[in-house]
Design a protein around this motif. Structure first.
Motif, short mmCIF file in Angstrom:
data_model
loop_
_atom_site.label_atom_id
_atom_site.label_comp_id
_atom_site.label_asym_id
_atom_site.label_seq_id
_atom_site.Cartn_x
_atom_site.Cartn_y
_atom_site.Cartn_z
N LEU A 114 54.84 -12.81 -5.11
CA LEU A 114 55.11 -14.03 -4.27
C LEU A 114 54.61 -13.76 -2.75
O LEU A 114 54.80 -12.83 -2.17
N TYR B 6 54.60 -22.93 -13.93
CA TYR B 6 53.85 -21.63 -14.23
C TYR B 6 54.73 -20.61 -14.32
O TYR B 6 54.67 -19.40 -13.53
N TYR C 172 46.36 -14.47 -18.17
CA TYR C 172 46.86 -14.22 -17.00
C TYR C 172 47.36 -12.94 -16.80
O TYR C 172 47.74 -12.77 -15.69
N ARG D 40 62.66 -14.53 -6.63
CA ARG D 40 62.34 -14.90 -7.85
C ARG D 40 63.66 -15.22 -8.60
O ARG D 40 63.65 -16.31 -9.40
N GLY E 173 53.10 -16.72 -13.64
CA GLY E 173 53.63 -16.45 -12.22
C GLY E 173 54.28 -15.01 -12.00
O GLY E 173 54.15 -14.59 -11.04
#
Length: 364
Positions: free
Chosen positions: A255, A246, A116, A47, A250
């Motif tokens: 991930l 995003y 989300y 990240r 996200g």
């Protein structure tokens, strides 16, 4: 004619090479490599690397956003006419929708819902809308507040039906009094179930509610039937690609190229265990409870697991236990470690806290 002959020859050559490549590709040995062997990095590290990627085409994206701003007045007109706005297109639409709400909807109350997120309480959203509408009506009316009709009971103690009736009723009798609900990712995981979508559709159909929403999943329209689209949501579709990453949306998803967190590992293990037989789940529980009660040991010897499971009538033979262990190993729920005395021991590759949470999930 000569050109046609050359084109036919090229097409034939392409076809021949294609089938030759397929034949050669199928004749080779299959790779023995597995997806689990990929050397993935830590999620926080990945990240951090993603956040340091420099954005491209910033000037072009800024010009695109400016072109959308010229449509703000048209979108407000559509809302006042009773339509809902549905924004779709590649890229995050969160920032520009919030810019639209903060600059063009200043005369109205706005409630923002982040679809989300993994879990959303739809009733709390409806209560917030009702309270916002009531405050807006009190502000707009010239009647002294003491002469306003009093709400029979607090909104947070009303049922969903009463709340929806209030949002669609005549207590707020101003023609231009409405509350706008902004839903980022109305197709998100926290809003995707059928019941929540039905409530959102009924909410959008209320006379004092207007909705601005975004979608990012190509299958999002499958969430709605014809009545919801044309009668309740009453969508005006707007193609507004932003090409913006995003980043915020996200953050709440693991991930693919990173090691999963403990929460994600527990969730994955729970899903796998739920697909197995009750006896297999019980065998796994025996191993998990042993590992938690003997944290300093290297694992549980296979013959000890067999003895305990046999005593509890969970298995009838070593063959049955081996079949369960094969399923566990195939799904990477259990691993085998060689003990210092030479015997094979079984262990679950989860931390103690994650293992406790997994057992709680299994017990529900």
């Amino acid at each position: 004619m000569d050109n046609d002959g050359e084109e036919d020859e090229e097409e034939f050559g392409f076809s021949r090479n294609y089938f030759l490549a397929k034949e050669l590709g199928g004749s080779g040995k299959k790779s023995a490599r597995k997806l689990s062997e990929i050397d993935v990095v830590d999620e926080q590290e990945l990240r951090a690397a993603v956040s340091n990627i420099e954005p491209k085409h910033e000037n072009e994206i800024a010009d695109l956003m400016d072109s959308y701003k010229t449509m703000y007045s048209e979108w407000v007109f559509q809302l006042r006419c009773g339509f809902g706005l549905l924004m779709y297109g590649f890229g995050s639409k969160k920032a520009f929708i919030e810019d639209f709400a903060s600059t063009a909807l200043t005369d109205y109350s706005v409630i923002v819902v982040n679809g989300y997120l993994q879990a959303i309480n739809i009733k709390q959203v409806v209560i917030a809308l009702a309270e916002a509408l009531w405050d807006q009506v009190k502000t707009k009316r010239k009647t002294p507040s003491r002469d306003l009709p009093k709400v029979q009971q607090p909104f947070n103690s009303r049922s969903m039906e009463d709340l929806l009736a209030f949002l669609d009723g005549s207590e707020a009798d101003e023609n231009d009094s409405f509350v706008c609900i902004v839903v980022h990712n109305i197709d998100g995981p926290g809003l995707r179930d059928c019941e929540t979508q039905q409530y959102l559709a009924r909410l959008a159909a209320c006379s004092h509610i207007r909705i601005v929403a975004s979608i990012d999943n190509v299958n999002a329209p499958l969430l709605w039937d014809k009545k919801m689209v044309h009668t309740q949501f009453n969508w005006c579709w707007h193609h507004v690609p932003t090409f913006v990453p995003y980043k915020v949306e996200g953050m709440f998803f693991p991930l693919i190229l990173a090691h999963g967190s403990a929460t994600q590992s527990v969730k994955t293990a729970t899903i796998v265990l739920q697909s197995l037989t009750p006896n297999a789940q019980s065998v796994f529980r025996v191993l998990a409870e042993h590992q938690m009660s003997h944290p300093d040991e290297e694992g549980m010897p296979i013959h000890d697991l067999y003895s305990v499971c046999r005593e509890r009538f969970l298995i009838s033979s070593q063959v049955t236990l081996n079949s369960h262990l094969t399923e566990f190993k195939d799904h990477e729920l259990v691993k085998i470690k060689r003990h210092s005395d030479g015997q094979d021991c079984l262990y679950i590759p989860l931390a103690t806290e994650a293992l406790e949470k997994l057992l709680l999930e299994m017990g529900q």
